[in-house]
Design an enzyme around this catalytic site. Structure first.
Site, PDB file in Angstrom:
ATOM      1  N   LEU A  72       0.826  -1.025   0.222  1.00  0.00           N
ATOM      2  CA  LEU A  72       0.305  -0.111   0.102  1.00  0.00           C
ATOM      3  C   LEU A  72       0.957   1.040   0.076  1.00  0.00           C
ATOM      4  O   LEU A  72       1.772   1.612   1.014  1.00  0.00           O
ATOM      5  CB  LEU A  72      -0.973   0.137   1.223  1.00  0.00           C
ATOM      6  N   CYS A  73       0.692   1.915  -1.108  1.00  0.00           N
ATOM      7  CA  CYS A  73       1.615   3.298  -1.082  1.00  0.00           C
ATOM      8  C   CYS A  73       0.433   4.532  -1.113  1.00  0.00           C
ATOM      9  O   CYS A  73      -0.707   4.164  -1.051  1.00  0.00           O
ATOM     10  CB  CYS A  73       2.444   3.309  -2.298  1.00  0.00           C
ATOM     11  N   TYR A  74       0.927   5.510  -1.614  1.00  0.00           N
ATOM     12  CA  TYR A  74      -0.052   6.768  -1.838  1.00  0.00           C
ATOM     13  C   TYR A  74      -0.950   6.447  -2.876  1.00  0.00           C
ATOM     14  O   TYR A  74      -2.226   6.587  -2.812  1.00  0.00           O
ATOM     15  CB  TYR A  74       0.778   8.064  -1.765  1.00  0.00           C
ATOM     16  N   GLY A  76      -0.621   4.019  -5.449  1.00  0.00           N
ATOM     17  CA  GLY A  76      -0.693   2.704  -6.081  1.00  0.00           C
ATOM     18  C   GLY A  76       0.551   2.376  -7.178  1.00  0.00           C
ATOM     19  O   GLY A  76       0.806   1.499  -7.564  1.00  0.00           O
ATOM     20  N   TYR A 100      -3.531   4.144  -1.004  1.00  0.00           N
ATOM     21  CA  TYR A 100      -4.060   4.725   0.188  1.00  0.00           C
ATOM     22  C   TYR A 100      -5.513   5.599  -0.143  1.00  0.00           C
ATOM     23  O   TYR A 100      -6.365   5.226   0.588  1.00  0.00           O
ATOM     24  CB  TYR A 100      -2.917   5.491   1.117  1.00  0.00           C
TER      25      TYR A 100
END
Length: 168
Positions: A72-74, A76, A100
């Site tokens: 999970l990043c900001y 994708g 996120y």
């Protein structure tokens, strides 16, 4: 040239899952939030651990190979790059599509649905109490009014305690 491009797209698509697919999955899983520690501490997906993406190489022993791993990043984008690379190394690893932001959108949708459901219950209650009040007089009307005020107070208190905070 076009064939190589199509193969890359298929390969990347295999590493991407939606937030709904993450939640629907019944297998044991590991969720890694690769955002920085400050953002992770504000809020993250329930059960996620934090390993900042720039420090991932130093923590490879913490990434499980015995179950699916979701990154999970900001947005994708960074998690897509990492998922593709780690898939080539034998991990069953996925990037959460839209990162996120997808989690926040899902939470907001659920909160709005809950809010709309509470409003619907309150409207139904008010309509029922109004219909009953038309048939009452004197002491019965006073009791009905007190009950309606009590119900409104309970609904307001429930709403106050059920509201979740969403970070900006």
């Amino acid at each position: 040239m076009i064939t190589v491009y199509k193969k890359s797209i298929r390969k990347i698509d295999m590493c991407i899952r939606t937030i709904e697919e993450l939640q629907e999955g019944t297998r044991e899983k590991q969720i890694i939030d690769i955002r920085d520690a400050a953002d992770f501490e504000k809020e993250t997906y329930p059960g996620a651990v934090n390993i900042y993406w720039e420090e991932l190489a130093a923590h490879m022993d913490e990434i499980r190979k015995d179950c699916p791993v979701y990154l999970l990043c900001y947005t994708g984008q960074k998690s897509e790059e990492i998922a593709e690379e780690l898939t080539e190394q034998g991990y069953e690893i996925y990037s959460i599509k839209n990162g996120y932001r997808a989690w926040l959108k899902m939470k907001l949708s659920k909160m709005m649905a809950d809010h709309n459901a509470r409003n619907s219950v309150q409207r139904t209650l008010n309509e029922a109490l109004s219909r009953n009040s038309a048939n009452l007089s004197g002491d019965g009307l006073r009791r009905q009014s007190e009950n309606m005020n009590w119900c409104r107070m309970v609904i307001k208190l429930q709403s106050a305690f059920l509201v979740e905070k969403i970070p900006c």
